[in-house]
Design a protein around this motif. Structure first.
Motif, PDB file in Angstrom:
ATOM      1  N   LEU A 248      -9.754  28.746  21.448  1.00  0.00           N
ATOM      2  CA  LEU A 248     -10.310  27.669  20.877  1.00  0.00           C
ATOM      3  C   LEU A 248     -11.623  27.084  21.115  1.00  0.00           C
ATOM      4  CD1 LEU A 248      -7.050  25.425  20.211  1.00  0.00           C
ATOM      5  CD2 LEU A 248      -7.811  27.125  19.018  1.00  0.00           C
ATOM      6  N   LEU A 251     -13.878  22.211  24.199  1.00  0.00           N
ATOM      7  CA  LEU A 251     -13.408  21.008  23.800  1.00  0.00           C
ATOM      8  C   LEU A 251     -13.573  19.794  24.909  1.00  0.00           C
ATOM      9  CD1 LEU A 251     -10.480  21.763  21.593  1.00  0.00           C
ATOM     10  CD2 LEU A 251     -12.722  21.899  20.976  1.00  0.00           C
ATOM     11  N   GLN A 255     -11.242  15.443  22.436  1.00  0.00           N
ATOM     12  CA  GLN A 255     -11.001  16.457  21.480  1.00  0.00           C
ATOM     13  C   GLN A 255      -9.902  17.164  21.674  1.00  0.00           C
ATOM     14  OE1 GLN A 255     -14.562  18.555  21.451  1.00  0.00           O
ATOM     15  NE2 GLN A 255     -15.544  17.193  20.098  1.00  0.00           N
ATOM     16  N   GLU A 256      -9.454  17.693  22.880  1.00  0.00           N
ATOM     17  CA  GLU A 256      -8.453  18.162  23.286  1.00  0.00           C
ATOM     18  C   GLU A 256      -7.041  17.118  22.770  1.00  0.00           C
ATOM     19  OE1 GLU A 256      -9.480  20.942  27.166  1.00  0.00           O
ATOM     20  OE2 GLU A 256      -8.776  19.245  27.389  1.00  0.00           O
ATOM     21  N   LEU A 259      -6.397  17.130  19.058  1.00  0.00           N
ATOM     22  CA  LEU A 259      -5.400  18.465  18.665  1.00  0.00           C
ATOM     23  C   LEU A 259      -4.176  18.461  18.925  1.00  0.00           C
ATOM     24  CD1 LEU A 259      -5.571  21.272  17.663  1.00  0.00           C
ATOM     25  CD2 LEU A 259      -6.337  22.054  19.795  1.00  0.00           C
ATOM     26  N   ASP A 277      -3.186  26.922  15.823  1.00  0.00           N
ATOM     27  CA  ASP A 277      -4.221  25.752  16.396  1.00  0.00           C
ATOM     28  C   ASP A 277      -5.584  25.739  15.676  1.00  0.00           C
ATOM     29  OD1 ASP A 277      -1.968  24.713  17.981  1.00  0.00           O
ATOM     30  OD2 ASP A 277      -2.295  26.527  19.047  1.00  0.00           O
ATOM     31  N   GLU A 278      -6.204  27.182  15.565  1.00  0.00           N
ATOM     32  CA  GLU A 278      -7.491  27.150  14.982  1.00  0.00           C
ATOM     33  C   GLU A 278      -7.344  26.582  13.661  1.00  0.00           C
ATOM     34  OE1 GLU A 278      -5.522  29.645  16.331  1.00  0.00           O
ATOM     35  OE2 GLU A 278      -5.865  31.427  15.184  1.00  0.00           O
ATOM     36  N   LEU A 281      -7.594  22.530  14.133  1.00  0.00           N
ATOM     37  CA  LEU A 281      -8.880  22.345  14.780  1.00  0.00           C
ATOM     38  C   LEU A 281      -9.964  22.208  13.670  1.00  0.00           C
ATOM     39  CD1 LEU A 281     -10.220  21.640  17.431  1.00  0.00           C
ATOM     40  CD2 LEU A 281     -10.766  24.073  17.878  1.00  0.00           C
ATOM     41  N   ARG A 285     -12.427  18.925  13.178  1.00  0.00           N
ATOM     42  CA  ARG A 285     -13.848  19.136  13.065  1.00  0.00           C
ATOM     43  C   ARG A 285     -14.495  18.455  11.842  1.00  0.00           C
ATOM     44  NH1 ARG A 285     -13.882  24.775  16.311  1.00  0.00           N
ATOM     45  NH2 ARG A 285     -14.225  23.998  18.469  1.00  0.00           N
ATOM     46  N   PHE A 289     -13.176  14.643  14.322  1.00  0.00           N
ATOM     47  CA  PHE A 289     -11.849  14.396  15.171  1.00  0.00           C
ATOM     48  C   PHE A 289     -11.185  13.067  14.872  1.00  0.00           C
ATOM     49  CE2 PHE A 289     -13.947  17.951  17.291  1.00  0.00           C
ATOM     50  CZ  PHE A 289     -12.801  18.559  17.635  1.00  0.00           C
TER      51      PHE A 289
END
Length: 719
Positions: A248, A251, A255-256, A259, A277-278, A281, A285, A289
């Motif tokens: 990913l 981050l 940001q982590e 997610l 997950d991508e 994300l 973005r 976030f």
């Protein structure tokens, strides 16, 4: 507003005992954390066998804050209470911390745990969560929140570095191994001679000295941050920090956290499968976030994908031959960053001819298939290049662009395509290279640019004439060996050259309209609106007992209650009178009531399932094995928030919820099917309606279901 943080699982490739030895070196103070001035032991407990060690410390911190703020607050240092519960037998360490200073104005809770890696007992996992709630702070609430978040994130980044620093220090001292805990010899002998088994002492709560001084934050800590059973991270249920970096990208800690929290929300509300997950994300973005905004557009997109079967477009839809011959676009290797490269010769494409021959919807569907292929290629390139690749580069050649391309229906189709792609494929365009832009281009740009997101617009690079051949041009982004031949390169490009679509292929407006309707009504789902006081109902006639009624629906807006009733009487179809008392048609779907107002529950019809409350964004699948023939009514009813039980006054949450659904309107998208009991296998896998999983966007996960007597109702995660 409460700020929350949840870390990914961080893995130390060292045994638990060695990590604990390194961790203890942080006390009573740590030079790597300048703000950590000192710490004093308040309480300590050790079990008789030495397996359990509980220690409570009062930590003194020098917060990096403006001197004026410290003067107003009247303090130079802030104090935290930290309680560490180490269980050497289970090889776990739980850490709880809360603030002592300004505890009546600011509430900070933190919970950390060290556990053994589930797949390798010589590795150690670390997880961390925290919450910050600023009630009031002399009018500086926003400033204090920013300072606290800044300090906390900087310490998070240092956490792993500090452990690794002390591990290196221990290595230099020759400490390479720390033995595991074993029961003392005398303890073993006592156990062998005793008739009563003496269990190893568990971790216990020790008296809180701070509470005696009038600090009652301990209650808050015990109720909101009580240690739970440690669940070490695995690829299926939790995110590993190394996995995030590999697949990913880099981050920030916050940001982590965003997610992980959005992912957890999807797991709770869409039990079964969730987006990769991508993909999650990308939506985060796209909204900087902001979890609430990202969740809203993500759920809308997942519902859209499901309704139009977008996930299967690459496997089930074959583009018409006209598109294959005259659509001047295609994939062509990759750019210098490893992103898939898509080449579009827009200037050579007869947009008017394509619209006249195919219609707007066929073009849209083709663009969607291109985007789906782009997602697939990003995954492949991530594996090939060994680094995260989540977007592609688009090269647009405008040579040949003229006023013909500004044909109004063609521009309308382009704007529609941009709108759909922006809503459902955010952050997939890494860079857009526009080459050989002619004089007419500013006119097209003026029409199109307002519909393009600001973040996307920043990725556009526009070159007029042959400027792309100079410094800062195409060679900065694409290797010389793969520059297409039509741009004076050496690589043969298989992209169709386009050209004029023969008028013999043109179709009438009526033919195109019918074709467009067919394309986007090829769905097994129906839409309905649910109003306060006006539920939506459908009936299913069952001839053979023990048949199975199955359903699959998504709550697109608002909260609803799902009910199933049985009646021997035939429900009257909605009357199509001028007042429309039984049926309402709205842009979001139909609304039909079948249960007559004079019917009485228990006499004219009966409830066969317990009511199921479904929240906005949830996806629900289930089935009911019928006991009697007759008519079964499936009902979606508006869910009103219950008032507070101890007072007649509405709660603040209730008022806010009512404001958010001021129209008292909900939307559902549903599909039902009846199958014989001999064909039912106890799951939806044999049904077409079960294909709510998105093969391109989801990883395989385990589905879960909850049984109600003879039925199975489960809430599945979107794929």
């Amino acid at each position: 507003m409460v700020q929350k943080y949840q870390s990914p699982v961080r893995v130390y490739k060292h045994p638990f005992e060695l990590i604990m030895a390194a961790y203890e070196r942080r006390f009573p103070t740590c030079p790597l954390i300048p703000m950590f001035v000192a710490s004093d032991t308040v309480n300590e407990f050790k079990s008789e066998d030495g397996a359990v060690h509980v220690i409570e410390r009062r930590c003194k911190l020098d917060i990096d804050a403006p001197r004026l703020l410290k003067k107003i607050a009247g303090v130079d240092y802030v104090y935290f209470v930290q309680k560490n519960s180490l269980n050497r037998q289970d090889r776990t360490l739980h850490i709880e911390a809360y603030n002592e200073t300004f505890s009546n104005r600011v509430i900070i809770n933190e919970h950390c745990c060290y556990t053994v890696h589930p797949d390798n007992e010589d590795w150690t996992c670390f997880e961390q969560s925290a919450s910050l709630d600023i009630k009031s702070f002399f009018g500086f609430e926003s400033t204090v929140e920013k300072i606290a978040m800044k300090q906390y994130t900087s310490n998070i980044k240092k956490g792993k570095e500090i452990i690794e620093y002390y591990l290196k220090q221990m290595e230099e001292e020759g400490v390479m191994f720390v033995p595991r805990w074993t029961p003392p010899v005398m303890y073993k002998l006592e156990n062998s001679t005793s008739h009563l088994a003496r269990p190893v002492s568990p971790a216990i709560n020790i008296p809180d000295a701070a509470t005696k001084e009038g600090l009652n934050n301990k209650e808050v800590l015990n109720t909101s941050s009580s240690p739970s059973e440690p669940t070490a991270g695995t690829p299926d249920d939790k995110l590993d920090a190394d996995y995030i970096k590999r697949y990913l990208g880099d981050l920030t800690p916050l940001q982590e956290s965003c997610l992980i929290r959005l992912r957890q929300w999807l797991q709770e509300t869409h039990k079964g499968k969730i987006p990769k997950d991508e993909h999650i994300l990308r939506f985060l973005r796209a909204r900087d976030f902001n979890i609430d905004k990202a969740r809203e557009i993500l759920c809308q997109s997942l519902t859209w994908r499901k309704q139009h079967q977008v996930d299967y477009i690459l496997d089930t839809w074959n583009p018409p031959q006209v598109l294959q011959d005259y659509y001047a676009g295609g994939w062509h290797h990759h750019d210098k960053d490893g992103r898939p490269l898509y080449v579009l010769r827009l200037g050579q494409m007869d947009t008017k001819g394509l619209v006249r021959a195919l219609g707007e919807e066929a073009l849209l569907r083709y663009v969607l298939s291109i985007n789906e292929e782009g997602l697939r290629r990003c995954e492949e390139n991530t594996k090939v290049f060994g680094r995260p690749i989540s977007s592609w580069t688009c090269l647009v050649d405008l040579e040949g662009l003229n006023m013909r391309h500004l044909w109004r229906p063609g521009v309308k189709a382009l704007l529609r395509i941009i709108e759909v792609v922006e809503a459902n494929y955010p952050e997939t365009l890494g860079r857009l290279l526009i080459l050989r832009a002619p004089r007419v281009f500013p006119v097209l740009w003026t029409l199109v640019s307002p519909f393009i997101d600001d973040n996307t617009r920043k990725k556009f690079l526009i070159y007029a004439g042959n400027d792309y051949q100079g410094p800062g041009g195409l060679l900065d982004y694409i290797d010389k060996e793969i520059i297409p031949d039509f741009l004076s390169g050496e690589c043969m490009c298989d992209v169709p050259e386009g050209g004029l679509v023969p008028k013999s292929l043109y179709r009438t407006a009526e033919e195109l309209e019918n074709e467009d309707i067919k394309l986007w009504t090829e769905t097994i789902y129906q839409s309905a609106s649910v109003f306060k006081g006006a539920p939506h109902e459908i009936f299913i006639q069952i001839v053979d007992a023990s048949s199975v009624i199955t359903w699959d629906f998504d709550v697109c807006k608002g909260d609803i209650v799902f009910n199933i009733y049985h009646s021997k009487r035939v429900p009257q179809p909605p009357k199509k009178d001028s007042l429309g008392t039984h049926s309402i048609t709205s842009p979001g779907g139909n609304n039909v009531q079948l249960i007559d107002k004079v019917w009485q529950l228990g006499r004219d019809y009966s409830m066969v399932e317990s009511p199921l409350i479904c929240k906005e964004g949830e996806s629900v699948q289930g089935s009911h094995v019928t006991r009697w023939p007759g008519f079964y009514i499936l009902q979606w009813k508006f869910h009103s928030m219950p008032a507070c039980a101890t007072t007649n006054l509405p709660r603040v949450d209730d008022v806010l919820a009512s404001l958010q659904v001021s129209s008292h309107k909900c939307k559902v998208m549903y599909y039902t099917e009846v199958i014989g009991s001999e064909d039912f296998r106890g799951s939806m896998t044999s049904l077409e309606s079960s294909h709510s999983g998105f093969s391109q966007l989801s990883a395989a996960t385990t589905s879960s279901s909850q049984s109600h007597s003879s039925s199975m109702i489960s809430r599945w995660r979107f794929c």
